[in-house]
Design a protein around this motif. Structure first.
Motif, short mmCIF file in Angstrom:
data_model
loop_
_atom_site.label_atom_id
_atom_site.label_comp_id
_atom_site.label_asym_id
_atom_site.label_seq_id
_atom_site.Cartn_x
_atom_site.Cartn_y
_atom_site.Cartn_z
N TYR A 139 12.85 50.52 36.87
CA TYR A 139 14.18 49.97 37.15
C TYR A 139 15.13 50.98 37.77
O TYR A 139 16.14 50.59 38.36
N LYS A 140 14.84 52.28 37.62
CA LYS A 140 15.70 53.31 38.21
C LYS A 140 17.18 53.06 37.91
O LYS A 140 18.03 52.98 38.79
N PHE A 141 17.48 52.92 36.63
CA PHE A 141 18.87 52.66 36.21
C PHE A 141 19.78 53.79 36.69
O PHE A 141 19.43 54.97 36.58
N PRO A 142 20.97 53.46 37.20
CA PRO A 142 21.89 54.50 37.67
C PRO A 142 22.45 55.34 36.53
O PRO A 142 22.88 56.47 36.74
N VAL A 182 12.92 62.82 34.95
CA VAL A 182 12.59 61.58 35.66
C VAL A 182 13.87 60.88 36.11
O VAL A 182 14.01 60.47 37.27
N PHE A 183 14.82 60.76 35.20
CA PHE A 183 16.08 60.08 35.51
C PHE A 183 16.83 60.79 36.63
O PHE A 183 17.37 60.16 37.55
N GLU A 184 16.87 62.12 36.58
CA GLU A 184 17.62 62.87 37.58
C GLU A 184 16.95 62.87 38.95
O GLU A 184 17.56 63.27 39.93
N SER A 185 15.71 62.42 39.01
CA SER A 185 15.02 62.34 40.30
C SER A 185 15.44 61.13 41.12
O SER A 185 15.16 61.05 42.31
N PHE A 186 16.13 60.19 40.49
CA PHE A 186 16.56 58.99 41.20
C PHE A 186 17.74 59.31 42.11
O PHE A 186 18.54 60.20 41.83
N VAL A 196 27.15 60.57 49.52
CA VAL A 196 26.76 60.17 48.17
C VAL A 196 26.23 61.38 47.42
O VAL A 196 25.64 62.29 48.00
N GLY A 197 26.49 61.40 46.11
CA GLY A 197 25.97 62.42 45.23
C GLY A 197 25.08 61.78 44.18
O GLY A 197 24.83 60.58 44.19
N ARG A 198 24.61 62.58 43.25
CA ARG A 198 23.74 62.04 42.21
C ARG A 198 24.51 61.21 41.20
O ARG A 198 24.01 60.20 40.70
N TRP A 199 25.73 61.62 40.90
CA TRP A 199 26.49 60.95 39.83
C TRP A 199 27.60 60.05 40.36
O TRP A 199 28.14 59.24 39.62
N SER A 200 27.98 60.23 41.62
CA SER A 200 29.07 59.46 42.19
C SER A 200 28.98 59.50 43.70
O SER A 200 28.10 60.17 44.26
N VAL A 201 29.88 58.77 44.37
CA VAL A 201 29.94 58.80 45.83
C VAL A 201 31.33 59.26 46.25
O VAL A 201 32.27 59.24 45.45
N ALA A 212 23.19 61.92 28.99
CA ALA A 212 21.88 62.36 29.42
C ALA A 212 21.90 62.91 30.82
O ALA A 212 21.11 63.76 31.18
N CYS A 213 22.82 62.41 31.63
CA CYS A 213 22.84 62.80 33.04
C CYS A 213 23.44 64.19 33.24
O CYS A 213 23.38 64.73 34.33
N GLY A 214 24.01 64.77 32.22
CA GLY A 214 24.60 66.08 32.35
C GLY A 214 25.98 66.08 32.94
O GLY A 214 26.58 67.11 33.19
#
Length: 603
Positions: A364-367, A403-407, A462-467, A514-516
Motif C-alpha cells: 500500500y505504500k502508506f504516506p 522500508v517505509f522511508e524508501s517510498f 517534493v520531499g519525503r515528508w512534505s512538498v 516512525a518517519c523521523g
C-alpha cells in the motif's frame, strides 16, 4: 488519600463544576510536609500565579490541556513558557508507551528537586493512581479537567489533592486557550468499546462515552465564529462514536458538515478510527470524505499484517477487513490519503508474522506509518505474555522504518496546482504550513498575514515528508455562507484573520513518529515563532536568506543548472524588489555624479 469527589458526594452545598470550592475544609486532604513559602503578599492570592503546562501524547490530551489552560486564565492565572519562572507545573500525561511515562517521571523528579508545586493530569494518574512516582503530588483525572482550578489553588496552598472519580463528561463550552488559534481539537467521545490486550489507555479513559450531536454542533458553530479554520475530531476511536447513545458517526458528520461555511474556509478533519466500527459505514464515510469542506484523510491503525498477531492483540478485525477499508475509501474518494500504525515485536510475533506486515506496508505504500516497538504496559494482558527478545524487536523496527522511508509518496506532484489551507509556521521559521484536500503538507514562502487563509499553489518540488509550493493567488471567501461552494481567487485580498497571537504557556511532548519527522504525525509539532518575526520585512529577510542558503548548497554540489533554474523561478515580488533595488542604485550613482560635476564646475 481520599478523593475530593468522594468527600463531596451527597453534599448539596458542593460547588458547581468549574468554580472554586470553599476553603480547604471542603477539600478534606492532608497538607504536604514542606509547606509553600510565600515570597510576597500577592503570592497567596489565588489567580495571581503563573502556570507552566507540559503536555504528552495525543491530540485528545492536547485538547484537554487547552481546556485546562482556558479555565486557569479565566480565573486570572497566567501561562508561562519558562518552567523555572512558573509558580506551578501542570503535567498532562500519556500512558500509551513506556518512553512517555519515563519522560513524565523525569519532569516530576525535576519539579520536586526544584521545589515546584506539581499537578499531574491525564491518563497516567487515572489509570495507575497508586504509582510510587505520584506520591505526594496532586492529581486530576481525565474526566475532571473542569475542576482544574480547584486542584491548582489547593496545591498552591500546600495541599496534596486528588480528583479522579468519574461523574460525567466535561462540558465542551469551557474556556479554552488553543495552542494554535486556527485549529480546534474537538473531542467527540472518550473511551472505547475495544479491549486490546496491550492497551493501557482503556484503563484511563474507560468505556465509550459520546457527546450528544447537539452539543458538538453547538461547539462547531461557536469555534467557526471565533475564526477557527480547521476542526480536528478527536477520540480514542472515532468510528465507535454514538453507539452508547443510539446514533452513529455518519449521522454526526453530516450534522457537522452542514454547519461548515460553504466556501470551505473552515475544514473538518476526521480523527483516528479502528477498522471494526467503520466497516458498516464505509460508503457513507466515503461520501463525507468527498465533501469540499472535509479533508480526504483518515488515520486507520492496522498494528500488524498477521491475523495471528491481530487475534493475540484482540483487535477484533482481520487483515482482509483492513484491506476492505483501505481499498473502498481509496476507490471512492479522489486523492484519499490513509495513515496507519504498526507495533513491532508484539509477544508471539514470528519472523513469518513480521514478513506479512512488511508485505502489507510495501503493497500500500502508506504516506504515513507510525511505527512503535512493543512496550509492555503494567496491568495489561500482553504484559504477561512471552516477550520477543528486545534485540529482535529493535531490528524489526529498523527494518520496517527503512522500508517505509524508501517510498516516495508525493512523486509526480510537481507542477500541479492545489488549493491549500494555511494554519501554521514551520519549525524552520521560514515556511508557512498548509495542507491539500488530501492533507498533504505543503511548505510555502509567504507573508505571515496568510496564516488562517486559503490559497492556490503550484507544487515546485517534493520531499519525503512534505512538498514545496509557490503561492499563485489567495482564495477570497464569499461572504454568503449559504451560497454554493464557489471560490473567488484574488491575489490582493488581505487575510481576514490578521496576525495570530502567540500561544504561550504550552509545552508539548508528542509520541515519536516512525518517519523521523514529527510534522508528519497526528499531533503536529510545528513551533510558532516570535511576534517580532511575524511581519513582512522579517519574512522577506528570511526568504532571501533561504534563497542564498539554497544557492550555496547548489554551488557546493556543482549544480549550476539547478542554480540557474532556481533564479528563473523567482516570483513576481522578487523581480519587482530586484528592479527597485537596481533603480535605487542607479539613482544614487546619478546623484553622486551630478554632485561631483557641480563641484568641479564651481571650481
Amino acid at each position: 488519600m481520599e478523593d475530593i469527589e468522594d468527600l463531596l458526594i451527597g453534599s448539596r452545598n458542593a460547588s458547581p463544576q468549574g468554580f472554586r470550592l470553599p476553603l480547604a475544609a471542603a477539600v478534606g486532604v492532608g497538607s504536604k510536609r514542606n509547606q509553600l513559602s510565600c515570597s510576597s503578599p500577592s503570592s497567596a492570592i489565588p489567580g495571581t500565579q503563573s502556570i507552566y503546562i507540559k503536555t504528552f501524547g495525543c491530540s485528545h490530551n492536547q485538547s484537554d490541556s487547552e481546556y485546562m489552560a482556558g479555565q486557569l486564565t479565566a480565573f486570572g492565572y497566567s501561562l508561562s513558557d519558562n518552567p523555572e519562572q512558573a509558580d506551578l507545573w501542570l503535567i498532562n500525561t500519556c500512558t500509551v508507551k513506556s518512553p512517555s511515562q519515563s519522560a513524565m517521571d523525569t519532569i516530576i523528579t525535576k519539579g520536586k528537586s526544584s521545589n515546584k508545586p506539581l499537578v499531574v493530569a491525564g491518563c497516567v494518574p487515572q489509570g495507575s493512581r497508586d504509582l510510587k512516582e505520584l506520591e505526594g503530588i496532586s492529581i486530576v483525572g481525565v474526566q475532571q479537567i473542569d475542576r482544574v482550578v480547584e486542584i491548582v489553588e489547593e496545591t498552591l496552598k500546600g495541599h496534596e489533592v486528588r480528583l479522579l472519580t468519574r461523574k460525567k463528561l466535561p462540558s465542551l463550552d469551557l474556556p479554552k486557550v488553543r495552542k494554535n488559534k486556527f485549529v480546534e481539537i474537538l473531542p467527540i467521545n472518550v473511551g472505547c468499546l475495544g479491549a486490546c490486550t496491550y492497551c493501557k489507555t482503556k484503563h484511563a479513559r474507560g468505556h465509550l462515552g459520546s457527546y450528544t450531536i447537539d452539543s458538538l454542533v453547538g461547539r462547531v458553530k461557536s469555534v467557526i465564529s471565533e475564526g477557527v479554520k480547521e476542526i480536528w475530531l478527536s477520540s480514542e476511536d472515532t468510528g465507535a462514536y454514538g453507539r452508547d447513545i443510539g446514533v452513529n458517526l455518519p449521522t454526526l458528520l453530516n450534522s457537522l458538515v452542514a454547519e461548515l461555511p460553504a466556501d470551505a474556509s473552515t475544514m473538518l478533519r476526521i480523527g483516528m478510527t479502528n477498522p471494526p466500527y467503520i466497516l458498516e459505514h464505509l460508503k457513507e464515510i466515503a461520501e463525507i470524505l468527498r465533501h469540499p469542506c472535509v479533508y480526504s484523510f483518515l488515520h486507520v491503525p492496522v498494528q500488524s499484517g498477521s491475523d495471528t498477531i491481530l487475534s493475540a492483540m484482540n483487535r477484533e478485525y482481520t487483515v482482509s477487513e483492513f484491506r476492505t477499508v483501505v481499498d473502498t475509501l481509496t476507490e471512492l474518494v479522489p486523492e484519499m490519503q490513509i495513515a496507519t500504525d504498526i507495533i513491532c515485536g508484539f509477544p508471539g510475533e514470528t519472523d513469518e508474522d513480521f514478513v506479512q506486515t512488511i508485505n502489507l506496508i510495501k503493497e500500500y505504500k502508506f504516506p504515513q506509518v507510525h511505527i512503535s516497538q512493543f512496550y509492555p504496559r503494567p496491568g495489561t494482558p500482553a504484559a504477561r505474555m512471552k516477550k520477543v527478545p528486545s534485540n529482535v524487536v529493535k531490528r524489526r523496527s529498523r527494518e520496517l522504518t527503512a522500508v517505509f522511508e524508501s517510498f516516495t509518496p508525493y512523486s509526480g506532484m510537481e507542477g500541479k496546482v492545489e488549493r491549500i489551507w494555511i494554519t501554521d509556521i514551520a519549525s524552520d521559521g521560514v515556511h508557512l504550513v498548509g495542507h491539500t484536500k488530501g492533507y498533504i503538507q505543503v511548505l510555502v514562502l509567504a507573508a505571515n498575514h496568510m496564516l488562517g487563509t486559503s490559497a492556490m499553489v503550484k507544487i515546485t518540488s517534493v520531499g519525503r515528508w512534505s512538498v514545496f509550493g509557490e503561492v499563485i493567488e489567495t482564495v477570497h471567501h464569499v461572504s454568503d455562507n449559504k451560497a454554493p461552494n464557489k471560490l473567488v481567487p484574488n491575489q490582493d485580498t488581505p487575510s481576514l484573520c490578521g496576525n495570530p497571537a502567540k500561544s504561550g504557556g504550552f509545552s508539548e511532548e508528542p509520541e515519536s513518529c516512525a518517519c523521523g519527522n514529527d510534522i508528519c504525525c497526528d499531533q503536529g509539532t510545528l513551533v510558532p515563532q516570535n511576534q517580532s518575526e511575524r511581519n513582512f520585512i522579517g519574512w522577506m529577510l528570511r526568504k532571501w536568506e533561504h534563497q542564498e542558503r539554497k544557492i550555496d548548497r547548489e554551488v557546493a554540489s556543482e549544480s549550476v543548472k539547478k542554480q540557474e533554474g532556481s533564479m528563473k523561478r523567482w516570483d513576481f515580488v522578487d523581480k519587482v524588489l530586484l528592479g527597485g533595488v537596481s533603480i535605487s542604485i542607479l539613482t544614487i550613482i546619478s546623484l553622486v555624479a551630478a554632485l561631483m560635476y557641480r563641484i568641479v564646475w564651481a571650481q
